[in-house]
Design an enzyme around this catalytic site. Structure first.
Site, short mmCIF file in Angstrom:
data_model
loop_
_atom_site.label_atom_id
_atom_site.label_comp_id
_atom_site.label_asym_id
_atom_site.label_seq_id
_atom_site.Cartn_x
_atom_site.Cartn_y
_atom_site.Cartn_z
N SER A 26 46.82 15.89 38.91
CA SER A 26 48.08 15.69 38.19
C SER A 26 47.80 15.36 36.73
CB SER A 26 48.82 14.53 38.85
OG SER A 26 49.84 14.07 38.02
N TYR A 82 49.14 5.98 42.31
CA TYR A 82 49.15 7.45 42.25
C TYR A 82 48.24 7.93 41.12
CZ TYR A 82 51.02 12.21 41.91
OH TYR A 82 51.16 13.58 41.88
#
Ligand SMILES: NC(=O)C1=CN([C@@H]2O[C@H](COP(=O)(O)OP(=O)(O)OC[C@H]3O[C@@H](n4cnc5c(N)ncnc54)[C@H](OP(=O)(O)O)[C@@H]3O)[C@@H](O)[C@H]2O)C=CC1
Ligand SMILES: CC(C)CCC[C@@H](C)[C@H]1CC[C@H]2C3=C(CC[C@]12C)[C@@]1(C)CCC(=O)C[C@@H]1CC3
Length: 304
Positions: free
Chosen positions: A134, A156
């Site tokens: 990401s 995350y």
């Protein structure tokens, strides 16, 4: 398995000659990973591509104040591209006693690779691993003293940064054995993950604004098809031609054209090797706990 069956039927409709096998795997559970890996080894004797796409972002909280502050700052494009400073998550422990985000986004995949090494590391044949990382992966969210991110609010970002580093370490250690690892970022895509941040009807309403923002940041790929661009592009490349320190981004231009672009990752060799050995140590602990648990279960079963 119902959704998997549906996906299989859809694939077979568009590609009738394909052979699609299904397998149940919960990457957030060590027991499930080991069982699935056993099954893979029983069914196949070689793996060409392993796409590590599973990922979670549980209980995301959007910092609305930081969003509006960022909107009127010089950092606005970077904010839309990386969500830096915008998102926190609340993480839980899983059944193995690991932080759930770390276990799902990183450790489960690591364990799977370790189990499948005999099928992935064949010197006379190149095998490829592709991680869905990401643009939210950030060095400052990760700490080598707390690789599971037990004490922070950005598990995350930490887990994705760790996957970037693990990919580098895998290349260093395994290229000579025919295993090549790459990292992609799909851009901002409308999926269940983003519907956990804001409801799907809200995203639908603001879609024209998103298309507008896409003119300034090509990271707003928005559809899964566009987001998969880098996954497909990597499939077509020779592994030796890829840069182990680059993240390959799926991008969509303002006019809707898809393309893939490599961006250098903010990672270093030393830290990635340290992470690799930390993961190997944790693997030993997890395997030991599992076999003790299974032995207990067996003993209890025999007593009953
Ligand atoms: N959407 C976005 O904007 C971005 C997404 N990503 C990454 O893309 C990847 C896919 O996410 P996305 O499609 O957006 O999100 P979704 O929530 O829509 O999909 C997540 C996928 O991961 C699978 N998954 C989740 N937990 C587990 C588990 N424990 N075991 C096995 N599979 C699991 C899900 O399987 P199932 O449906 O069976 O539960 C599903 O296929 C993730 O790694 C995410 O971090 C990266 C950048 C941006
Ligand atoms: C008017 C709208 C465009 C406002 C949207 C604001 C935010 C909800 C989004 C701006 C940047 C986005 C982003 C992600 C989630 C939604 C945003 C924070 C991700 C974190 C989703 C998961 C990832 O892996 C990376 C994404 C980066 C950008």
């Amino acid at each position: 398995m119902q959704r998997a069956e549906a996906a299989r039927s859809a694939l077979l409709t568009s590609h009738p000659d394909a052979h699609v096998d299904l397998l149940h795997l919960d990457v957030g559970s060590a027991q499930s990973v080991l069982a699935a890996a056993q099954e893979v080894k029983a069914r196949y004797n070689r793996i060409d591509f392993l796409y590590l796409n599973a990922g979670i972002m549980p209980n995301p909280q959007l910092n609305v104040k930081a969003f509006f502050k960022g909107l009127f700052s010089r950092n606005v494009i970077n904010m839309f591209a990386t969500a830096e400073g915008l998102l926190t998550q609340q993480d839980l422990l899983n059944s193995d006693g690991l932080q759930e985000v770390f276990a799902t986004n990183l450790f489960g995949h690591f364990l799977l690779i370790r189990e499948l090494e005999p099928l992935l590391c064949e010197a006379d044949h190149a095998s490829r691993i592709v991680w869905t990382s990401s643009s939210n992966a950030r060095r400052s969210a990760f700490s080598m003293e707390d690789i599971q991110h037990r004490n922070g609010t950005e598990p995350y970002s930490s887990s994705k940064y760790a996957s970037d580093m693990l990919s580098l370490a895998l290349n260093r250690d395994k290229n000579s054995q025919g295993l090549f690892s790459s990292v992609i970022c799909p851009g901002l895509v409308m999926t269940n993950l983003t519907y956990g941040i804001l409801p799907s009807f809200f995203w639908t309403i603001i879609m024209p604004i998103m298309w507008l923002i896409r003119i300034f940041t090509n990271t707003f790929t928005l559809t899964p098809y566009n987001g998969a661009e880098a996954l497909h592009w990597l499939f077509l490349q020779k592994p030796e031609s890829l840069d182990p320190r680059a993240k390959y981004h799926s991008l969509t231009s303002g006019l809707g054209t898809n393309y893939t672009q490599p961006h250098p990752m903010d990672i270093d060799e030393g830290m990635s090797e340290d992470l690799y050995s930390e993961l190997l140590d944790l693997e030993k602990v997890v395997r030991k706990t599992l076999s003790e648990r299974n032995a207990d279960k067996e003993a209890n079963g025999q007593r009953e």
